[in-house]
Design a protein around this motif. Structure first.
Motif, PDB file in Angstrom:
ATOM      1  N   SER A 117      50.339  32.828  28.595  1.00 15.09           N
ATOM      2  CA  SER A 117      49.593  33.036  29.837  1.00 15.09           C
ATOM      3  C   SER A 117      48.122  32.788  29.571  1.00 15.09           C
ATOM      4  O   SER A 117      47.666  32.816  28.424  1.00 15.09           O
ATOM      5  CB  SER A 117      49.810  34.459  30.371  1.00 15.09           C
ATOM      6  N   CYS A 118      47.374  32.535  30.635  1.00 15.69           N
ATOM      7  CA  CYS A 118      45.934  32.292  30.556  1.00 15.69           C
ATOM      8  C   CYS A 118      45.191  33.482  31.140  1.00 15.69           C
ATOM      9  O   CYS A 118      45.551  33.991  32.207  1.00 15.69           O
ATOM     10  CB  CYS A 118      45.557  31.018  31.311  1.00 15.69           C
ATOM     11  N   THR A 119      44.156  33.907  30.461  1.00 17.62           N
ATOM     12  CA  THR A 119      43.291  34.964  30.966  1.00 17.62           C
ATOM     13  C   THR A 119      41.851  34.485  30.885  1.00 17.62           C
ATOM     14  O   THR A 119      41.475  33.771  29.966  1.00 17.62           O
ATOM     15  CB  THR A 119      43.440  36.261  30.146  1.00 17.62           C
ATOM     16  N   CYS A 123      40.471  30.077  30.242  1.00 12.06           N
ATOM     17  CA  CYS A 123      41.862  30.091  29.786  1.00 12.06           C
ATOM     18  C   CYS A 123      41.964  30.525  28.335  1.00 12.06           C
ATOM     19  O   CYS A 123      42.248  29.721  27.445  1.00 12.06           O
ATOM     20  CB  CYS A 123      42.517  28.712  29.974  1.00 12.06           C
ATOM     21  N   SER A 147      53.227  43.306  31.525  1.00  7.58           N
ATOM     22  CA  SER A 147      52.642  42.121  32.150  1.00  7.58           C
ATOM     23  C   SER A 147      53.245  41.942  33.539  1.00  7.58           C
ATOM     24  O   SER A 147      54.163  42.669  33.946  1.00  7.58           O
ATOM     25  CB  SER A 147      52.899  40.873  31.288  1.00  7.58           C
ATOM     26  N   VAL A 149      54.459  38.896  34.549  1.00 13.16           N
ATOM     27  CA  VAL A 149      55.111  37.601  34.537  1.00 13.16           C
ATOM     28  C   VAL A 149      56.421  37.613  35.319  1.00 13.16           C
ATOM     29  O   VAL A 149      56.800  36.599  35.924  1.00 13.16           O
ATOM     30  CB  VAL A 149      55.344  37.148  33.076  1.00 13.16           C
ATOM     31  N   GLU A 183      55.351  29.069  33.479  1.00 16.68           N
ATOM     32  CA  GLU A 183      54.064  29.508  32.939  1.00 16.68           C
ATOM     33  C   GLU A 183      53.531  28.523  31.908  1.00 16.68           C
ATOM     34  O   GLU A 183      52.314  28.355  31.777  1.00 16.68           O
ATOM     35  CB  GLU A 183      54.203  30.903  32.301  1.00 16.68           C
TER      36      GLU A 183
END
Length: 354
Positions: A117-119, A123, A147, A149, A183
């Motif tokens: 995942s990107c935060t 990213c 999470s 997701v 994702e």
């Protein structure tokens, strides 16, 4: 920067089947979400600890048990004991540096893969291991940390939309895997945007900071490649092997996820080629920049060579030098030096050397 290989030294010397958590210890508390559903009925409960085993004997319903924060070894061991999981399976769940794989134990399938995942705006890529246990009418998912997701699948079950509530546990397992693969594309999209930004920076100003960004991007690509390539084998096995836990209808959907994984791998390979090209661009840009600097310095040095020669002659201080007593000698020499410099600049410009 996250480590690419998690420390396994804590397990050194222990016998097989030892329950030891390998990974980054999370701060979140363990949570068990139990969702039991069939078409027209959904029951949901959230627990902080496991006091009794979940009954999953009703073949008409599907039970999804989602366990987060697997660093709590006792909780994972209790879940494994309730569902009769092999000790090596529980060990693999706790070892969060597993290669994606599929193991068939007859009564259930054990599937493990990495989710990305990107935060943040740039990213910052994060990964976690997700383990699935697929039984006749239940699915157990183990996550490293809490999470969002799987929130879309949970919402689908709550609202009764889609095929999930009308299908069995194998379709639920497919849905979870499909969400993870989707994702991957989001992460790859962000990585592609980073690559475009770095390419522009390379052409404009190939600084050392840009080189570091390229190296970090290459590291991310290597990390995600370690997870996508084995996942292709897992999906291929799920759609081809004759496990009674996966119906023919679900195999069609698994074939679609397999195609998506192949697409992600192709995109990843293109990015790897682009990264190699970006290293070449950086070296070429740095070399060209150095050549431009050297060319300017060479032109300046070339212009001053004849001027230095003239100054050197008149700096010898011989007694019998006629120009030394000439009234216009000094301005004449300056005019000569200016004319030589101007002619050389004109000559270099005509040759397009600058």
């Amino acid at each position: 920067m996250p480590r690419m290989v998690k420390k396994r030294s804590v397990k050194a010397g222990l016998p097989p089947g030892s329950f030891v958590y390998v990974g980054d210890k999370g701060a979140g508390k363990a949570r068990i979400t139990v969702v039991e559903y069939r078409e027209g009925m959904v029951r949901e409960a959230s627990l902080s600890e496991l006091t009794e085993c979940f009954p999953c004997s009703d073949a008409a319903t599907v039970t999804w048990i989602d366990v987060t924060s697997v660093h709590q070894v006792e909780l994972v061991a209790k879940v494994g004991e309730c569902f009769g999981l092999h000790p090596l399976v529980v060990e693999d769940i706790l070892n969060t540096d597993q290669r994606p794989k599929l193991e068939d134990f007859g009564e259930y399938l054990y599937i493990v893969f990495q989710a990305y995942s990107c935060t943040g705006g740039h990213c910052h890529m994060e990964s976690e291991q997700i383990s699935l246990v697929l039984g006749p009418n239940f699915v157990i998912s183990f996550q490293e940390k809490e999470s969002t997701v799987f929130n879309t699948i949970l919402e689908r079950i709550r609202t009764g939309k889609g095929r999930t509530v009308k299908s069995g546990a194998d379709y639920l397992a497919y849905s979870l895997i499909d969400t993870i693969v989707d994702e991957y594309f989001i992460v790859l999209e962000h990585l592609g945007e980073r690559m475009e930004t770095l390419e522009d920076a390379l052409v404009a100003n190939p600084a050392s900071k840009t080189l570091r960004e390229i190296q970090l991007l290459k590291r991310d690509l290597i990390s995600i490649r370690r997870s996508i390539w084995p996942l292709r084998e897992v999906l291929n096995s799920m759609q081809r092997e004759g496990s009674a836990l996966i119906t023919g209808t679900t195999r069609v959907y698994l074939r679609d996820v397999y195609d998506h994984a192949i697409h992600a791998i192709d995109t990843l390979e293109i990015f790897r080629e682009m990264i190699s090209g970006m290293f070449d661009i950086y070296l070429s840009s740095a070399s060209n920049r150095l050549n431009e600097v050297m060319k300017v310095l060479t032109i300046i040095a070339t212009i001053f060579i004849p001027l230095t020669f003239i100054v050197g002659i008149y700096g010898m201080n011989f007694h019998y030098m006629p120009e030394l007593r000439w009234r216009w000698g000094y301005p004449a020499v300056l005019l000569l030096m200016t004319a030589i410099s101007g002619y050389m600049l004109y000559f270099f410009k005509k040759k397009k050397w600058f």
